[in-house]
Scaffold this motif. Sequence first.
Motif, mmCIF file in Angstrom:
data_model
loop_
_atom_site.group_PDB
_atom_site.id
_atom_site.type_symbol
_atom_site.label_atom_id
_atom_site.label_comp_id
_atom_site.label_asym_id
_atom_site.label_seq_id
_atom_site.Cartn_x
_atom_site.Cartn_y
_atom_site.Cartn_z
ATOM 1 N N GLU A 1 -10.671 8.449 -1.001
ATOM 2 C CA GLU A 1 -11.105 9.553 -0.145
ATOM 3 C C GLU A 1 -10.092 9.771 0.995
ATOM 4 O O GLU A 1 -9.700 10.888 1.297
ATOM 5 C CB GLU A 1 -12.471 9.178 0.443
ATOM 6 C CG GLU A 1 -13.434 10.320 0.616
ATOM 7 C CD GLU A 1 -14.792 9.822 1.111
ATOM 8 O OE1 GLU A 1 -15.574 10.660 1.530
ATOM 9 O OE2 GLU A 1 -15.067 8.601 1.089
ATOM 10 N N LYS A 2 -9.680 8.670 1.626
ATOM 11 C CA LYS A 2 -8.695 8.793 2.715
ATOM 12 C C LYS A 2 -7.381 9.351 2.183
ATOM 13 O O LYS A 2 -6.772 10.233 2.796
ATOM 14 C CB LYS A 2 -8.469 7.424 3.388
ATOM 15 C CG LYS A 2 -7.429 7.515 4.500
ATOM 16 C CD LYS A 2 -7.037 6.176 5.102
ATOM 17 C CE LYS A 2 -5.778 6.350 5.959
ATOM 18 N NZ LYS A 2 -5.179 5.107 6.416
ATOM 19 N N ASN A 3 -6.952 8.853 1.038
ATOM 20 C CA ASN A 3 -5.662 9.280 0.500
ATOM 21 C C ASN A 3 -5.620 10.747 0.080
ATOM 22 O O ASN A 3 -4.551 11.316 -0.075
ATOM 23 C CB ASN A 3 -5.249 8.389 -0.680
ATOM 24 C CG ASN A 3 -4.644 7.098 -0.189
ATOM 25 O OD1 ASN A 3 -4.401 6.941 0.999
ATOM 26 N ND2 ASN A 3 -4.431 6.170 -1.096
ATOM 27 N N HIS B 1 -2.492 12.011 6.580
ATOM 28 C CA HIS B 1 -1.165 12.451 7.022
ATOM 29 C C HIS B 1 -0.081 11.971 6.060
ATOM 30 O O HIS B 1 0.798 12.715 5.682
ATOM 31 C CB HIS B 1 -0.918 11.899 8.429
ATOM 32 C CG HIS B 1 -1.419 10.484 8.595
ATOM 33 N ND1 HIS B 1 -2.758 10.189 8.548
ATOM 34 C CD2 HIS B 1 -0.778 9.300 8.699
ATOM 35 C CE1 HIS B 1 -2.923 8.879 8.653
ATOM 36 N NE2 HIS B 1 -1.732 8.310 8.734
ATOM 37 N N ARG B 2 -0.167 10.670 5.668
ATOM 38 C CA ARG B 2 0.881 10.125 4.796
ATOM 39 C C ARG B 2 0.854 10.785 3.421
ATOM 40 O O ARG B 2 1.889 11.154 2.878
ATOM 41 C CB ARG B 2 0.707 8.602 4.667
ATOM 42 C CG ARG B 2 1.985 7.902 4.257
ATOM 43 C CD ARG B 2 1.895 6.388 4.314
ATOM 44 N NE ARG B 2 0.619 5.897 4.733
ATOM 45 C CZ ARG B 2 0.310 5.581 6.002
ATOM 46 N NH1 ARG B 2 1.208 5.662 6.944
ATOM 47 N NH2 ARG B 2 -0.904 5.172 6.315
ATOM 48 N N SER B 3 -0.360 10.980 2.861
ATOM 49 C CA SER B 3 -0.408 11.600 1.533
ATOM 50 C C SER B 3 0.033 13.060 1.619
ATOM 51 O O SER B 3 0.668 13.567 0.705
ATOM 52 C CB SER B 3 -1.780 11.459 0.896
ATOM 53 O OG SER B 3 -2.695 12.324 1.493
ATOM 54 N N TYR C 1 -5.550 2.407 13.384
ATOM 55 C CA TYR C 1 -6.537 3.186 14.145
ATOM 56 C C TYR C 1 -7.627 3.790 13.251
ATOM 57 O O TYR C 1 -8.403 4.628 13.701
ATOM 58 C CB TYR C 1 -5.824 4.315 14.911
ATOM 59 C CG TYR C 1 -4.839 3.818 15.945
ATOM 60 C CD1 TYR C 1 -5.248 3.532 17.244
ATOM 61 C CD2 TYR C 1 -3.493 3.628 15.625
ATOM 62 C CE1 TYR C 1 -4.349 3.073 18.205
ATOM 63 C CE2 TYR C 1 -2.581 3.169 16.572
ATOM 64 C CZ TYR C 1 -3.010 2.897 17.853
ATOM 65 O OH TYR C 1 -2.124 2.436 18.793
ATOM 66 N N ASP C 2 -7.698 3.389 11.992
ATOM 67 C CA ASP C 2 -8.640 4.009 11.041
ATOM 68 C C ASP C 2 -10.089 4.006 11.525
ATOM 69 O O ASP C 2 -10.812 4.978 11.313
ATOM 70 C CB ASP C 2 -8.581 3.286 9.682
ATOM 71 C CG ASP C 2 -7.447 3.795 8.816
ATOM 72 O OD1 ASP C 2 -6.870 4.851 9.148
ATOM 73 O OD2 ASP C 2 -7.145 3.141 7.806
ATOM 74 N N SER C 3 -10.517 2.930 12.171
ATOM 75 C CA SER C 3 -11.945 2.824 12.541
ATOM 76 C C SER C 3 -12.313 3.656 13.761
ATOM 77 O O SER C 3 -13.484 3.712 14.137
ATOM 78 C CB SER C 3 -12.335 1.362 12.760
ATOM 79 O OG SER C 3 -11.536 0.811 13.773
ATOM 80 N N ASN D 1 0.832 -1.219 0.000
ATOM 81 C CA ASN D 1 0.000 0.000 0.000
ATOM 82 C C ASN D 1 0.855 1.252 0.000
ATOM 83 O O ASN D 1 0.576 2.216 -0.700
ATOM 84 C CB ASN D 1 -0.918 0.015 1.228
ATOM 85 C CG ASN D 1 -1.974 -1.043 1.135
ATOM 86 O OD1 ASN D 1 -2.490 -1.310 0.056
ATOM 87 N ND2 ASN D 1 -2.268 -1.680 2.254
ATOM 88 N N LYS D 2 1.914 1.225 0.818
ATOM 89 C CA LYS D 2 2.795 2.397 0.872
ATOM 90 C C LYS D 2 3.513 2.602 -0.465
ATOM 91 O O LYS D 2 3.635 3.717 -0.945
ATOM 92 C CB LYS D 2 3.827 2.237 1.992
ATOM 93 C CG LYS D 2 3.248 2.450 3.381
ATOM 94 C CD LYS D 2 4.352 2.513 4.418
ATOM 95 C CE LYS D 2 3.777 2.620 5.819
ATOM 96 N NZ LYS D 2 4.800 2.572 6.861
ATOM 97 N N LEU D 3 3.964 1.485 -1.059
ATOM 98 C CA LEU D 3 4.661 1.587 -2.345
ATOM 99 C C LEU D 3 3.733 2.151 -3.426
ATOM 100 O O LEU D 3 4.114 3.043 -4.187
ATOM 101 C CB LEU D 3 5.175 0.216 -2.787
ATOM 102 C CG LEU D 3 6.471 -0.249 -2.116
ATOM 103 C CD1 LEU D 3 6.682 -1.740 -2.334
ATOM 104 C CD2 LEU D 3 7.658 0.514 -2.671
HETATM 105 P P1 IMP Z 1 3.982 2.909 10.709
HETATM 106 O O1 IMP Z 1 5.031 3.855 11.159
HETATM 107 O O2 IMP Z 1 3.442 3.234 9.351
HETATM 108 O O3 IMP Z 1 4.394 1.466 10.868
HETATM 109 O O4 IMP Z 1 2.736 3.102 11.690
HETATM 110 C C1 IMP Z 1 2.799 2.905 13.089
HETATM 111 C C2 IMP Z 1 1.429 2.507 13.612
HETATM 112 O O5 IMP Z 1 0.526 3.630 13.437
HETATM 113 C C3 IMP Z 1 0.812 1.358 12.824
HETATM 114 O O6 IMP Z 1 1.005 0.140 13.456
HETATM 115 C C4 IMP Z 1 -0.652 1.692 12.783
HETATM 116 O O7 IMP Z 1 -1.282 1.075 13.889
HETATM 117 C C5 IMP Z 1 -0.718 3.185 12.945
HETATM 118 N N1 IMP Z 1 -0.997 3.839 11.655
HETATM 119 C C6 IMP Z 1 -0.097 4.320 10.750
HETATM 120 N N2 IMP Z 1 -0.695 4.872 9.707
HETATM 121 C C7 IMP Z 1 -2.014 4.734 9.941
HETATM 122 C C8 IMP Z 1 -3.168 5.120 9.184
HETATM 123 O O8 IMP Z 1 -3.112 5.696 8.084
HETATM 124 N N3 IMP Z 1 -4.352 4.805 9.748
HETATM 125 C C9 IMP Z 1 -4.481 4.171 10.948
HETATM 126 N N4 IMP Z 1 -3.452 3.793 11.660
HETATM 127 C C10 IMP Z 1 -2.211 4.067 11.174
#
Ligand code: IMP
Length: 194
Positions: free
Chosen positions: A173-175, A179-181, A153-155, A12-14
């Motif tokens: 929608e999430k993307n 935070h990551r996007s 923690y999405d839910s 998913n990250k890739l």
């Molecule tokens: P990581 O650094 O991406 O491995 O994330 C650390 C932890 O944060 C993961 O084990 C997830 O439980 C939580 N996490 C990271 N990104 C998300 C997200 O987009 N949604 C919900 N939980 C996340």
Amino acid sequence: MRKIVLSTDNKNKLREIREILEDIDVKIYGKSDIDGMDFEVIEDGDTLYDNALKKASAMAERVDCAVLADDTGLFVNALAGEPGVHSARYASEHDDKKNREKLLNNLKDKDDRSAYFKTEIILIDEEKNIIPIEGVCPGKISLEEKGENGFGYDSIFIPEGFDKTFAEMSHEEKNEISHRSRALKNLRDKLSKL
Ligand code: IMP
């Protein structure tokens, strides 16, 4: 073409990073695509920055091209920022369901449910310059779990401006707002200026 190796093989990250960087002249590799990257990094830093830097540095020692590592946490204001850097192992093991239950339980008597996700990215370029990039998504913790999509923690996370959790949103929608996007879009802006 510029080559960037990621500290993960998470599909998913890739995919997400490839999509966001598609307009830039870079080729993204997963960790296992490159020989000699099958080492373990213990994520025991005090901050997301420390952990991302640790992962990126371990790779940068082994290759000549650019490398990229990320670390994410959920910061809950009424819990002094916990689980934060400990998000993956909040309930003392990597179990997403137990982590969510612990968080909902710790927030039971709190009025303030505000929280934010933060992703820290460290890019180490070909000259070994360290380039930190962040992305934040503010929101709040729901009263109960809702939605079937997503992970972690999405839910139980409702992003600001919405009345549904990340897990009730489509992937697209999430993307748009995650935070990551946001971190990856900041990375794209930086890379296009480098
Ligand atoms: P990581 O650094 O991406 O491995 O994330 C650390 C932890 O944060 C993961 O084990 C997830 O439980 C939580 N996490 C990271 N990104 C998300 C997200 O987009 N949604 C919900 N939980 C996340």
